[in-house]
Design a protein around this motif. Structure first.
Motif, PDB file in Angstrom:
ATOM      1  N   GLU A  74     -23.808  12.257   4.758  1.00  0.00           N
ATOM      2  CA  GLU A  74     -23.670  13.634   4.362  1.00  0.00           C
ATOM      3  C   GLU A  74     -22.774  14.347   5.225  1.00  0.00           C
ATOM      4  O   GLU A  74     -22.501  13.908   6.145  1.00  0.00           O
ATOM      5  N   SER A  75     -21.704  15.147   4.573  1.00  0.00           N
ATOM      6  CA  SER A  75     -21.016  16.022   5.137  1.00  0.00           C
ATOM      7  C   SER A  75     -21.567  17.198   6.034  1.00  0.00           C
ATOM      8  O   SER A  75     -22.700  17.524   5.459  1.00  0.00           O
ATOM      9  N   LEU A  76     -21.096  17.537   7.151  1.00  0.00           N
ATOM     10  CA  LEU A  76     -21.771  18.500   8.152  1.00  0.00           C
ATOM     11  C   LEU A  76     -22.001  19.935   7.183  1.00  0.00           C
ATOM     12  O   LEU A  76     -23.015  20.359   7.618  1.00  0.00           O
ATOM     13  N   PRO A  77     -21.131  20.485   6.366  1.00  0.00           N
ATOM     14  CA  PRO A  77     -21.285  21.546   5.761  1.00  0.00           C
ATOM     15  C   PRO A  77     -22.595  21.573   4.910  1.00  0.00           C
ATOM     16  O   PRO A  77     -23.397  22.360   4.720  1.00  0.00           O
ATOM     17  N   VAL A  78     -22.606  20.290   4.223  1.00  0.00           N
ATOM     18  CA  VAL A  78     -23.907  20.161   3.189  1.00  0.00           C
ATOM     19  C   VAL A  78     -25.214  19.960   4.159  1.00  0.00           C
ATOM     20  O   VAL A  78     -26.324  20.550   3.616  1.00  0.00           O
ATOM     21  N   THR A  79     -25.149  19.466   5.209  1.00  0.00           N
ATOM     22  CA  THR A  79     -26.209  19.423   6.414  1.00  0.00           C
ATOM     23  C   THR A  79     -26.684  20.616   6.653  1.00  0.00           C
ATOM     24  O   THR A  79     -27.778  21.094   6.720  1.00  0.00           O
ATOM     25  N   LYS A 104     -18.360  13.634  -5.146  1.00  0.00           N
ATOM     26  CA  LYS A 104     -18.621  13.761  -3.623  1.00  0.00           C
ATOM     27  C   LYS A 104     -18.337  15.179  -3.314  1.00  0.00           C
ATOM     28  O   LYS A 104     -18.838  15.653  -2.559  1.00  0.00           O
ATOM     29  N   LEU A 105     -17.456  15.890  -4.034  1.00  0.00           N
ATOM     30  CA  LEU A 105     -16.863  17.210  -3.906  1.00  0.00           C
ATOM     31  C   LEU A 105     -18.214  18.136  -4.155  1.00  0.00           C
ATOM     32  O   LEU A 105     -17.996  19.303  -3.774  1.00  0.00           O
ATOM     33  N   GLU A 106     -18.934  17.642  -5.190  1.00  0.00           N
ATOM     34  CA  GLU A 106     -19.850  18.659  -5.767  1.00  0.00           C
ATOM     35  C   GLU A 106     -20.885  19.467  -4.940  1.00  0.00           C
ATOM     36  O   GLU A 106     -20.935  20.597  -4.730  1.00  0.00           O
ATOM     37  N   PRO A 107     -21.561  18.728  -4.127  1.00  0.00           N
ATOM     38  CA  PRO A 107     -22.562  19.379  -2.808  1.00  0.00           C
ATOM     39  C   PRO A 107     -21.373  20.193  -2.070  1.00  0.00           C
ATOM     40  O   PRO A 107     -22.157  21.228  -1.437  1.00  0.00           O
ATOM     41  N   ARG A 121     -21.114  23.486  -3.560  1.00  0.00           N
ATOM     42  CA  ARG A 121     -22.083  24.207  -3.640  1.00  0.00           C
ATOM     43  C   ARG A 121     -22.398  25.026  -2.147  1.00  0.00           C
ATOM     44  O   ARG A 121     -22.727  25.880  -1.952  1.00  0.00           O
ATOM     45  N   ALA A 122     -22.144  24.190  -1.172  1.00  0.00           N
ATOM     46  CA  ALA A 122     -22.389  24.740   0.133  1.00  0.00           C
ATOM     47  C   ALA A 122     -21.638  25.922   0.499  1.00  0.00           C
ATOM     48  O   ALA A 122     -22.167  26.831   1.268  1.00  0.00           O
TER      49      ALA A 122
END
Length: 306
Positions: free
Chosen positions: A58-63, A190-193, A196-197
Motif C-alpha cells: 500500500e502507498s502511504l497516501p492510501v494508508t 494501481k493509480l486508482e486508490p 481516490r485518496a
C-alpha cells in the motif's frame, strides 16, 4: 553496521470549519475558526492524530485515508503535505507521513473499540493542550502556520504522465491508438486508490488512447466522464498547453491531467515549476491557492517499506 529499524506509518491532521454556538452568542475569533480531529487510545491513554501502518503493497497516501476512516469513521481527501515525524518506539524508529485532510461525505457512526475509544473535534488551542506527545504538537504548529497563511485550504491538481505504452516501432497503427502494455495496465489500476485518496472528481486527458486508458479505470469507479483536451496532445504547442492549464487551475474540485512526456515541460512552465522527468504512470500533485502553487509532491504508486 545497520541502523535502527524504521517503521512507516501515515495519517492526517483532519480539519473542518468551526461554527459559533447558537446559544449565548459566542463569537469565534479568526484563529479559532478551524477545529481538528483527535483520537484517544485507551491502551496508551494518549491523545494524538489518526494514523496507522500500511497494508502490504500500500502507498502511504492510501494508508493515511484508510487509517483515518478506520479510526474515526470519516472519509477524507488529502491536501497540503505536512512534515514527517520521526520518533523512537519499541523495536526501532517510527516515521509518520502526514497530510492536511478534509472530510468528504457523511461520516460513519463511530463505535468505541479497544484501539480507539473516543474521537473529538477540538479548537487548535485546545488540541495543543490535549495532545500527549511533543512530535504531535510540532505537527500541529506546522498546520497552524498553514492555517494562518490560508494554505490549509488549497486546490489539488495532479499532473500525470500516461502509463507504459507499446513502443512506436512495435505498433503499426495510428499513434493515437497505441495501447498500454500489460505492465502499463497494472500501473493504471494501481493509480486508482491514489486518485481516490486525493478526492479527484475531474479527469482531463490527451486524446491519445494510452492517456485515456491510464485514467479510465478510475473514471469508471467514480462514474465520471473523461474530458478530452486536444491541447494536451503530443503534437501540441506551448501556448495551447498554457491555455489549458490556466483553465484547469481555475476549476473547483481536485483534478487530474494525463498527458505525454514531450508535453510535460510546457505544463510545468505554465505552472511556473521547475521541469522534472517523470517515469511512465507517475506524476506530481500540485497544491495551489488562487493560482499560486504552495506545495508539490510526488504522485505514483510506491509501496511503503515494511
Amino acid at each position: 553496521m545497520a541502523g535502527p529499524r524504521v517503521i512507516h506509518a501515515a495519517g492526517g491532521v483532519v480539519w473542518r470549519p468551526r461554527l459559533p454556538r447558537k446559544s449565548g452568542g459566542e463569537k469565534v475569533s479568526t484563529k479559532d475558526r478551524v477545529e481538528v480531529l483527535l483520537v484517544h487510545r485507551p491502551s496508551y491513554d494518549d491523545w494524538s492524530f489518526p494514523k496507522g501502518k500500511p497494508d502490504r503493497g500500500e502507498s502511504l497516501p492510501v494508508t493515511a485515508v484508510r487509517e483515518i476512516a478506520e479510526e474515526t469513521g470519516y472519509t477524507v481527501r488529502l491536501g497540503h503535505p505536512l512534515p514527517e515525524t520521526l520518533y523512537r518506539v519499541r523495536g526501532g524508529m517510527k516515521r509518520v507521513s502526514y497530510w492536511v485532510a478534509r472530510p468528504v461525505g457523511k461520516p460513519k457512526q463511530f463505535k468505541p473499540n479497544a484501539e480507539i475509544d473516543e474521537v473529538r473535534w477540538v479548537k487548535v488551542s485546545e488540541a495543543r493542550k490535549l495532545l500527549t506527545y511533543d512530535h504531535d504538537r510540532i505537527l500541529l504548529k506546522a498546520f497552524t502556520a498553514l492555517r494562518d497563511a490560508k494554505a490549509h485550504r488549497t486546490r489539488t491538481l495532479i499532473i500525470l504522465r500516461h502509463a507504459q505504452a507499446r513502443t512506436r516501432t512495435g505498433w503499426k497503427g495510428d499513434d493515437l491508438d497505441r495501447p498500454l502494455t500489460k505492465p502499463g495496465e497494472l500501473q493504471a489500476r494501481k493509480l486508482e486508490p491514489l486518485l481516490r485518496a486525493y478526492g479527484v472528481r475531474n479527469i482531463l486527458t490527451s486524446p491519445a488512447l494510452r492517456c485515456a486508458h491510464t485514467v479510465e479505470t478510475y473514471a469508471r469507479s467514480i462514474k465520471a466522464f473523461l474530458e478530452v483536451d486536444d491541447r494536451l496532445s503530443e503534437e501540441t504547442r506551448p501556448k495551447r498547453v498554457d491555455r489549458s492549464i490556466i483553465t484547469a487551475v481555475e476549476r473547483k474540485g481536485p483534478l487530474v491531467i494525463c498527458t505525454h512526456r514531450p508535453t510535460l515541460p510546457w505544463v510545468f512552465e505554465s505552472l511556473r515549476l521547475e521541469p522534472r522527468e517523470l517515469p511512465p504512470g507517475e506524476g506530481v500533485v500540485v497544491h495551489h491557492r488562487r493560482g499560486r502553487v504552495v506545495a508539490v509532491e510526488h504522485f505514483g504508486h510506491r509501496a511503503a517499506r515494511r
